[in-house]
Motif scaffolding. Sequence first.
Motif, PDB file in Angstrom:
ATOM      1  N   ALA A 232      -2.957   7.412  -2.960  1.00 56.47           N
ATOM      2  CA  ALA A 232      -2.397   6.661  -4.081  1.00 56.47           C
ATOM      3  C   ALA A 232      -2.207   5.194  -3.704  1.00 56.47           C
ATOM      4  O   ALA A 232      -2.358   4.298  -4.537  1.00 56.47           O
ATOM      5  N   ARG A 233      -1.849   4.952  -2.434  1.00 49.71           N
ATOM      6  CA  ARG A 233      -1.713   3.578  -1.929  1.00 49.71           C
ATOM      7  C   ARG A 233      -2.702   3.348  -0.780  1.00 49.71           C
ATOM      8  O   ARG A 233      -2.391   2.661   0.194  1.00 49.71           O
ATOM      9  N   PHE A 234      -3.887   3.896  -0.911  1.00 49.11           N
ATOM     10  CA  PHE A 234      -4.901   3.740   0.123  1.00 49.11           C
ATOM     11  C   PHE A 234      -5.237   2.264   0.345  1.00 49.11           C
ATOM     12  O   PHE A 234      -5.411   1.811   1.478  1.00 49.11           O
ATOM     13  N   ALA A 235      -5.311   1.488  -0.723  1.00 47.09           N
ATOM     14  CA  ALA A 235      -5.638   0.064  -0.589  1.00 47.09           C
ATOM     15  C   ALA A 235      -4.590  -0.656   0.241  1.00 47.09           C
ATOM     16  O   ALA A 235      -4.923  -1.486   1.099  1.00 47.09           O
ATOM     17  N   ASN A 236      -3.324  -0.351   0.008  1.00 41.73           N
ATOM     18  CA  ASN A 236      -2.255  -0.995   0.772  1.00 41.73           C
ATOM     19  C   ASN A 236      -2.317  -0.623   2.236  1.00 41.73           C
ATOM     20  O   ASN A 236      -2.055  -1.453   3.112  1.00 41.73           O
ATOM     21  N   ALA A 237      -2.673   0.630   2.512  1.00 37.03           N
ATOM     22  CA  ALA A 237      -2.808   1.057   3.905  1.00 37.03           C
ATOM     23  C   ALA A 237      -3.971   0.342   4.575  1.00 37.03           C
ATOM     24  O   ALA A 237      -3.842  -0.203   5.679  1.00 37.03           O
ATOM     25  N   LEU A 238      -5.114   0.312   3.911  1.00 39.12           N
ATOM     26  CA  LEU A 238      -6.297  -0.286   4.508  1.00 39.12           C
ATOM     27  C   LEU A 238      -6.117  -1.785   4.718  1.00 39.12           C
ATOM     28  O   LEU A 238      -6.601  -2.344   5.708  1.00 39.12           O
ATOM     29  N   ALA A 239      -5.401  -2.440   3.804  1.00 41.09           N
ATOM     30  CA  ALA A 239      -5.231  -3.891   3.878  1.00 41.09           C
ATOM     31  C   ALA A 239      -4.456  -4.327   5.110  1.00 41.09           C
ATOM     32  O   ALA A 239      -4.512  -5.500   5.488  1.00 41.09           O
TER      33      ALA A 239
ATOM     34  N   ALA B  84       0.497  -7.606  -2.424  1.00 41.75           N
ATOM     35  CA  ALA B  84       1.670  -6.727  -2.447  1.00 41.75           C
ATOM     36  C   ALA B  84       2.249  -6.553  -1.050  1.00 41.75           C
ATOM     37  O   ALA B  84       3.475  -6.627  -0.844  1.00 41.75           O
ATOM     38  N   ASN B  85       1.384  -6.329  -0.078  1.00 39.37           N
ATOM     39  CA  ASN B  85       1.845  -6.171   1.308  1.00 39.37           C
ATOM     40  C   ASN B  85       2.503  -7.448   1.819  1.00 39.37           C
ATOM     41  O   ASN B  85       3.515  -7.407   2.534  1.00 39.37           O
ATOM     42  N   GLY B  86       1.929  -8.588   1.463  1.00 35.19           N
ATOM     43  CA  GLY B  86       2.502  -9.854   1.906  1.00 35.19           C
ATOM     44  C   GLY B  86       3.885 -10.090   1.337  1.00 35.19           C
ATOM     45  O   GLY B  86       4.786 -10.589   2.037  1.00 35.19           O
ATOM     46  N   MET B  87       4.086  -9.740   0.068  1.00 42.34           N
ATOM     47  CA  MET B  87       5.417  -9.882  -0.530  1.00 42.34           C
ATOM     48  C   MET B  87       6.415  -8.938   0.140  1.00 42.34           C
ATOM     49  O   MET B  87       7.575  -9.294   0.361  1.00 42.34           O
TER      50      MET B  87
ATOM     51  N   ALA C 167       3.125  -1.335   4.717  1.00 43.58           N
ATOM     52  CA  ALA C 167       2.316  -1.457   3.510  1.00 43.58           C
ATOM     53  C   ALA C 167       3.096  -2.288   2.498  1.00 43.58           C
ATOM     54  O   ALA C 167       3.516  -3.403   2.812  1.00 43.58           O
ATOM     55  N   ASN C 168       3.334  -1.775   1.308  1.00 45.33           N
ATOM     56  CA  ASN C 168       4.004  -2.575   0.276  1.00 45.33           C
ATOM     57  C   ASN C 168       5.396  -2.079  -0.071  1.00 45.33           C
ATOM     58  O   ASN C 168       5.959  -2.475  -1.094  1.00 45.33           O
ATOM     59  N   ALA C 169       5.973  -1.215   0.781  1.00 47.31           N
ATOM     60  CA  ALA C 169       7.326  -0.705   0.548  1.00 47.31           C
ATOM     61  C   ALA C 169       8.237  -1.106   1.700  1.00 47.31           C
ATOM     62  O   ALA C 169       7.831  -1.040   2.869  1.00 47.31           O
ATOM     63  N   VAL C 170       9.451  -1.513   1.350  1.00 54.38           N
ATOM     64  CA  VAL C 170      10.465  -1.878   2.339  1.00 54.38           C
ATOM     65  C   VAL C 170      11.607  -0.891   2.203  1.00 54.38           C
ATOM     66  O   VAL C 170      12.179  -0.731   1.115  1.00 54.38           O
ATOM     67  N   PHE C 171      11.931  -0.213   3.299  1.00 54.58           N
ATOM     68  CA  PHE C 171      13.061   0.714   3.324  1.00 54.58           C
ATOM     69  C   PHE C 171      14.175   0.077   4.145  1.00 54.58           C
ATOM     70  O   PHE C 171      13.933  -0.399   5.259  1.00 54.58           O
TER      71      PHE C 171
ATOM     72  N   TYR D 263       0.994  -5.984  -6.906  1.00 60.13           N
ATOM     73  CA  TYR D 263       0.103  -7.131  -7.018  1.00 60.13           C
ATOM     74  C   TYR D 263       0.736  -8.235  -7.853  1.00 60.13           C
ATOM     75  O   TYR D 263       0.378  -9.422  -7.727  1.00 60.13           O
ATOM     76  N   ALA D 264       1.685  -7.858  -8.728  1.00 60.45           N
ATOM     77  CA  ALA D 264       2.296  -8.820  -9.647  1.00 60.45           C
ATOM     78  C   ALA D 264       3.612  -9.395  -9.126  1.00 60.45           C
ATOM     79  O   ALA D 264       4.208 -10.250  -9.788  1.00 60.45           O
TER      80      ALA D 264
END
Length: 355
Positions: free
Chosen positions: A172-179, A260-263, A285-289, A333-334
């Motif tokens: 589901a977040r494969f792009a975020n992982a690969l990036a 998304a990852n950069g943010m 990736a794009n989640a912060v815990f 992305y937004a």
Amino acid sequence: MEFASDNTSGVHPAILEAIARANAGPAPSYGADPWTARATALLREVFETDIRAFLVATGTAANAFALSALAPPFGTVFCHREAHINTDECGAPELFTGGAKLTPVDGAGCKISPEGLGKVQADFVRGFHQQAPAAVSITQATELGQVYSVAEVAAIGGFCRARGLSLHMDGARFANALATMNATAADLTWKAGVDVLSFGATKNGAMGVEAVVFFDTARAERFEYRLKRGAQVVSKSRFLGAQMAAYLEGGLWLENARHANGMAARLAEGLRAVPGVRLPLATEANAVFAVLPQDLHAHLLAAGAHYHAWPGDGAGPEPLPPHEVFVRFVCSYATAAEEVGALLEQARRFTRGGG
């Protein structure tokens, strides 16, 4: 200050424009349209191999139908205890496999390992009195935002091959992982032993499309019948194909994920500097815990920040004390740098006594 989910963002303008262009005039239906053909060709380019790909409308459908091709009704699928297929899909994998069981495996960061899999599979000694081990499912990136390295996926792939198991990846977040990685999509999937991938686009800028990608193309035999029976064959298929083609064209999918990852990285760096805040997990990736003081958490919510308190105890072995809360922030992305800055300024102002 929107950090509740990458599902809350709208559709990327390039994808919305592609849908509008596809709307002009008639087109063949049920997957015979040129947009779906283009999407499939682009997926072959991305993964650098021959594939069979099927577009569906939701991630739950992608996972459930992918597993239905890997596990018989009397089988079991090993997955992490917190995997989306086990906690958030309302029994869809069990339904569409015809009754196969999900067997949970534990592991830090919602990752599973060959060692953890081996311990659980060792209990399957009752022959036909017990479900037959059939497949393993891993999530990339995981439910706690952690990324499997190529070596980690390959180790699980090797475990599966040695035991006659199939390997599914919930991407589901494969792009975020690969990036985040110095690797190719091929390295992270079929070259590491993945048989079937649920390739996500919806969370990363699409309106609503996912792809079930078969690297072991023999597994895709009559898969379209499974989709039809499960109401996932879309008559106006061009609108799924248009989304996926626009998502992949020119590398938009990775551009969105990198943003998304950069943010998320910027948010994590800022939170780490706020007194009383702890980040028990790396932001991969794009989640912060994060673990927040309860009073700061209440202040951020009152100030208009949208994010979720997350189940669990802060990703550690000990329960959190009552004055702390484990939370998840997700960037998309937004997500704008201004939103990240506004949340961090609220946090800093409160800790300085200006709340």
